[in-house]
Design an enzyme around this catalytic site. Structure first.
Site, PDB file in Angstrom:
ATOM      1  N   ASN A   6      49.498  63.754  26.773  1.00  0.00           N
ATOM      2  CA  ASN A   6      48.411  64.226  25.888  1.00  0.00           C
ATOM      3  C   ASN A   6      47.499  65.234  26.601  1.00  0.00           C
ATOM      4  O   ASN A   6      46.486  65.652  26.053  1.00  0.00           O
ATOM      5  CB  ASN A   6      47.582  63.044  25.358  1.00  0.00           C
ATOM      6  CG  ASN A   6      46.857  62.307  26.481  1.00  0.00           C
ATOM      7  OD1 ASN A   6      46.931  62.689  27.638  1.00  0.00           O
ATOM      8  ND2 ASN A   6      46.147  61.254  26.115  1.00  0.00           N
ATOM      9  N   LEU A   7      47.868  65.595  27.825  1.00  0.00           N
ATOM     10  CA  LEU A   7      47.130  66.581  28.636  1.00  0.00           C
ATOM     11  C   LEU A   7      45.679  66.154  28.888  1.00  0.00           C
ATOM     12  O   LEU A   7      44.827  66.996  29.166  1.00  0.00           O
ATOM     13  CB  LEU A   7      47.183  67.982  27.986  1.00  0.00           C
ATOM     14  CG  LEU A   7      48.584  68.571  27.766  1.00  0.00           C
ATOM     15  CD1 LEU A   7      48.487  69.948  27.114  1.00  0.00           C
ATOM     16  CD2 LEU A   7      49.351  68.679  29.083  1.00  0.00           C
TER      17      LEU A   7
ATOM     18  N   ASN B 239      44.595  64.543  31.394  1.00  0.00           N
ATOM     19  CA  ASN B 239      44.256  64.691  32.819  1.00  0.00           C
ATOM     20  C   ASN B 239      45.265  65.610  33.506  1.00  0.00           C
ATOM     21  O   ASN B 239      45.607  65.431  34.664  1.00  0.00           O
ATOM     22  CB  ASN B 239      44.231  63.308  33.488  1.00  0.00           C
ATOM     23  CG  ASN B 239      43.556  63.335  34.839  1.00  0.00           C
ATOM     24  OD1 ASN B 239      42.726  64.206  35.113  1.00  0.00           O
ATOM     25  ND2 ASN B 239      43.928  62.404  35.705  1.00  0.00           N
TER      26      ASN B 239
ATOM     27  N   SER C  72      51.165  49.382  40.968  1.00  0.00           N
ATOM     28  CA  SER C  72      50.343  49.746  42.127  1.00  0.00           C
ATOM     29  C   SER C  72      50.212  48.581  43.086  1.00  0.00           C
ATOM     30  O   SER C  72      50.230  47.407  42.682  1.00  0.00           O
ATOM     31  CB  SER C  72      48.955  50.130  41.594  1.00  0.00           C
ATOM     32  OG  SER C  72      48.016  50.164  42.633  1.00  0.00           O
TER      33      SER C  72
ATOM     34  N   TYR D 114      41.059  48.608  35.660  1.00  0.00           N
ATOM     35  CA  TYR D 114      42.273  49.393  35.930  1.00  0.00           C
ATOM     36  C   TYR D 114      43.335  48.514  36.593  1.00  0.00           C
ATOM     37  O   TYR D 114      44.485  48.460  36.152  1.00  0.00           O
ATOM     38  CB  TYR D 114      41.944  50.595  36.838  1.00  0.00           C
ATOM     39  CG  TYR D 114      43.151  51.149  37.532  1.00  0.00           C
ATOM     40  CD1 TYR D 114      44.060  51.959  36.848  1.00  0.00           C
ATOM     41  CD2 TYR D 114      43.440  50.821  38.860  1.00  0.00           C
ATOM     42  CE1 TYR D 114      45.201  52.424  37.478  1.00  0.00           C
ATOM     43  CE2 TYR D 114      44.576  51.284  39.496  1.00  0.00           C
ATOM     44  CZ  TYR D 114      45.449  52.093  38.807  1.00  0.00           C
ATOM     45  OH  TYR D 114      46.581  52.534  39.423  1.00  0.00           O
TER      46      TYR D 114
ATOM     47  N   LYS E 215      47.269  46.976  35.319  1.00  0.00           N
ATOM     48  CA  LYS E 215      48.574  47.025  36.006  1.00  0.00           C
ATOM     49  C   LYS E 215      49.188  45.619  36.051  1.00  0.00           C
ATOM     50  O   LYS E 215      50.389  45.435  35.819  1.00  0.00           O
ATOM     51  CB  LYS E 215      48.424  47.601  37.415  1.00  0.00           C
ATOM     52  CG  LYS E 215      48.078  49.082  37.443  1.00  0.00           C
ATOM     53  CD  LYS E 215      49.204  49.953  36.886  1.00  0.00           C
ATOM     54  CE  LYS E 215      48.803  51.389  36.693  1.00  0.00           C
ATOM     55  NZ  LYS E 215      49.745  52.195  35.903  1.00  0.00           N
TER      56      LYS E 215
ATOM     57  N   ASN F 273      37.959  61.436  43.232  1.00  0.00           N
ATOM     58  CA  ASN F 273      37.648  60.089  43.705  1.00  0.00           C
ATOM     59  C   ASN F 273      38.466  59.750  44.935  1.00  0.00           C
ATOM     60  O   ASN F 273      38.051  58.975  45.777  1.00  0.00           O
ATOM     61  CB  ASN F 273      38.006  59.046  42.631  1.00  0.00           C
ATOM     62  CG  ASN F 273      37.110  59.151  41.429  1.00  0.00           C
ATOM     63  OD1 ASN F 273      35.896  59.138  41.558  1.00  0.00           O
ATOM     64  ND2 ASN F 273      37.696  59.285  40.247  1.00  0.00           N
TER      65      ASN F 273
ATOM     66  N   LEU G 229      40.852  60.176  48.393  1.00  0.00           N
ATOM     67  CA  LEU G 229      40.577  60.755  49.707  1.00  0.00           C
ATOM     68  C   LEU G 229      41.207  62.148  49.906  1.00  0.00           C
ATOM     69  O   LEU G 229      40.505  63.091  50.307  1.00  0.00           O
ATOM     70  CB  LEU G 229      41.089  59.787  50.783  1.00  0.00           C
ATOM     71  CG  LEU G 229      40.920  60.231  52.225  1.00  0.00           C
ATOM     72  CD1 LEU G 229      39.451  60.420  52.582  1.00  0.00           C
ATOM     73  CD2 LEU G 229      41.563  59.221  53.171  1.00  0.00           C
TER      74      LEU G 229
ATOM     75  N   ARG H  51      32.409  51.679  50.322  1.00  0.00           N
ATOM     76  CA  ARG H  51      32.529  51.824  48.860  1.00  0.00           C
ATOM     77  C   ARG H  51      32.853  50.451  48.287  1.00  0.00           C
ATOM     78  O   ARG H  51      33.771  49.771  48.776  1.00  0.00           O
ATOM     79  CB  ARG H  51      33.655  52.823  48.543  1.00  0.00           C
ATOM     80  CG  ARG H  51      33.820  53.108  47.069  1.00  0.00           C
ATOM     81  CD  ARG H  51      34.789  54.254  46.834  1.00  0.00           C
ATOM     82  NE  ARG H  51      36.176  53.904  47.126  1.00  0.00           N
ATOM     83  CZ  ARG H  51      37.203  54.725  46.942  1.00  0.00           C
ATOM     84  NH1 ARG H  51      36.999  55.958  46.491  1.00  0.00           N
ATOM     85  NH2 ARG H  51      38.428  54.344  47.215  1.00  0.00           N
TER      86      ARG H  51
ATOM     87  N   ASP I   1      36.482  48.355  47.920  1.00  0.00           N
ATOM     88  CA  ASP I   1      37.569  48.869  48.762  1.00  0.00           C
ATOM     89  C   ASP I   1      38.272  47.746  49.522  1.00  0.00           C
ATOM     90  O   ASP I   1      37.631  46.810  50.015  1.00  0.00           O
ATOM     91  CB  ASP I   1      37.024  49.879  49.786  1.00  0.00           C
ATOM     92  CG  ASP I   1      37.206  51.316  49.330  1.00  0.00           C
ATOM     93  OD1 ASP I   1      38.000  51.543  48.396  1.00  0.00           O
ATOM     94  OD2 ASP I   1      36.553  52.201  49.909  1.00  0.00           O
TER      95      ASP I   1
END
Ligand code: UFG
Length: 340
Positions: free
Chosen positions: A34-35, A37, A127, A152, A156, A201, A203, A297, A300
């Protein structure tokens, strides 16, 4: 005849590199994206590398009617690689419903339509986040799944469960779950790479944009972790290596007599710290990455790297690109972007 594969999210970062590898391995690719991103110009990059333009359908995988039409218009799709998903950890905390809707509905639409259109299997983009903070490293596929620390990450985990339940119920459909560690780099041609929207976001895009002067300085999120240099440790895997794993996973799923659901870690097996990565980037590319140490952060993981032996032995796949080469490719890609 060439096997036809549907790649959802095929104009995205990992999707575009995988499309290239699929085409180079002789597959015919249909992309749905859907473009949201990514950019349609990625198709030029894919064509520039492979000499072939994949079929492109601009639509949202959560749009069931559009997806049905895609299957009707492109008969004979044998396998799906499902990348299309929202993927920013922080945004998912702010907009959980968006994440659950996008990531769950898209998968369920695909699964439901698969038997109707004779699709044999789906490779799912999962992930290492499903492991949370590992008790030991390297981490293999038998490690426990820890409670997710973001919506998020939860999507997954839930998607993996949906796939397992679905495959258990529907005979003749298979799946391979690929748990990525930290994908980085760009195609060596510098024709495709990562195109982050706004302030990155992650690295590596932050490093390249800082080296290019787009960002003033990089903040290293914490140097007081229990690691040799105090910064976090990750398993950075080259995106082309990662893309190639999808091709062998697809070959295995479509051709071999295998378990209906299989899971593989995709990583190098080596942990590299944030500070080491910055240092290597500077040395390899002969550029400075202005950086300072900032606070940790939230959320993390301290250290995580893969035990990739199962993928090495069962898939016959291994990550081979040295991290220095990955960082040289990613810098070439940044320069290509800046030169546009
Ligand atoms: N980092 C910095 N400065 C930055 C950006 C990142 O120091 O400006 C550090 C992070 O603190 C972390 C490391 O670099 O220690 C890697 O961070 P990334 O954001 O690049 O990657 P993550 O490991 O946090 O996230 C990745 C994927 C997510 C996935 C997550 C699971 O990008 O999609 O792994 O842990 F959910």
């Amino acid at each position: 005849m060439a096997k036809k594969i549907l790649v959802t999210g095929g104009t995205g970062y990992i999707g575009s590199h995988t499309t290239v590898e699929l085409q180079q391995a002789g597959y015919e690719v249909v992309i749905i994206d859907n473009l949201s991103n990514s950019n349609a110009s990625v198709l030029d990059g894919i064509e520039g590398i492979t000499g072939r333009r994949p079929v492109f359908v601009e639509a949202d995988v959560t749009d069931r009617a559009a997806l049905r039409k895609l299957f009707e218009d492109n008969p004979g799709i044998e396998g799906i690689i499902h990348f299309a998903a929202s993927k920013a950890v922080g945004e998912s905390v702010e907009k959980p419903i968006l994440y659950y809707r996008n990531n769950l509905n898209s998968l369920m639409n695909l699964l439901e339509l698969m038997p109707e259109f004779g699709v044999k299997g789906i490779v799912f983009s999962s992930s290492c986040t499903v492991y949370g903070e590992p008790d030991t490293n390297p981490i293999d596929e038998t490690a426990p799944i820890k409670p997710a620390t973001s919506p998020y990450g939860n999507t997954k985990q839930i998607c993996e469960e949906i796939i397992r339940d679905y495959i258990h119920a529907v005979k003749g459909v298979k799946s391979i779950l690929l748990r990525y560690f930290n994908p980085v780099g760009a195609h060596p041609s510098a024709l495709i790479g990562e195109l982050p929207n706004g302030v990155p976001n992650n690295l590596v895009p932050y490093i390249t944009q800082t080296a290019a002067g787009i960002r003033k300085e990089l903040t290293v999120f914490g140097d007081d972790y229990d690691t040799p240099d105090g910064s976090c440790i990750r398993d950075f895997i080259d995106v082309v290596d990662l893309a190639k794993a999808h091709v062998v996973a697809m070959q295995r799923m479509l051709c071999k007599d295998t378990d209906a659901v299989e899971v593989f870690n995709l990583g190098t097996g080596r942990g590299v710290s944030v500070l080491e990565l910055i240092d290597t980037f500077e040395k390899v590319n002969g550029v400075k990455v202005p950086h300072r140490i900032g606070p940790r952060r939230e959320g993390d993981i301290e250290k995580i790297w893969a035990e990739p032996r199962k993928a090495n032995e069962v898939l016959g796949w291994k990550a081979v690109v040295p991290v220095a080469e990955t960082l040289a490719n990613t810098w070439r890609w940044q320069q290509h972007l800046d030169g546009k």
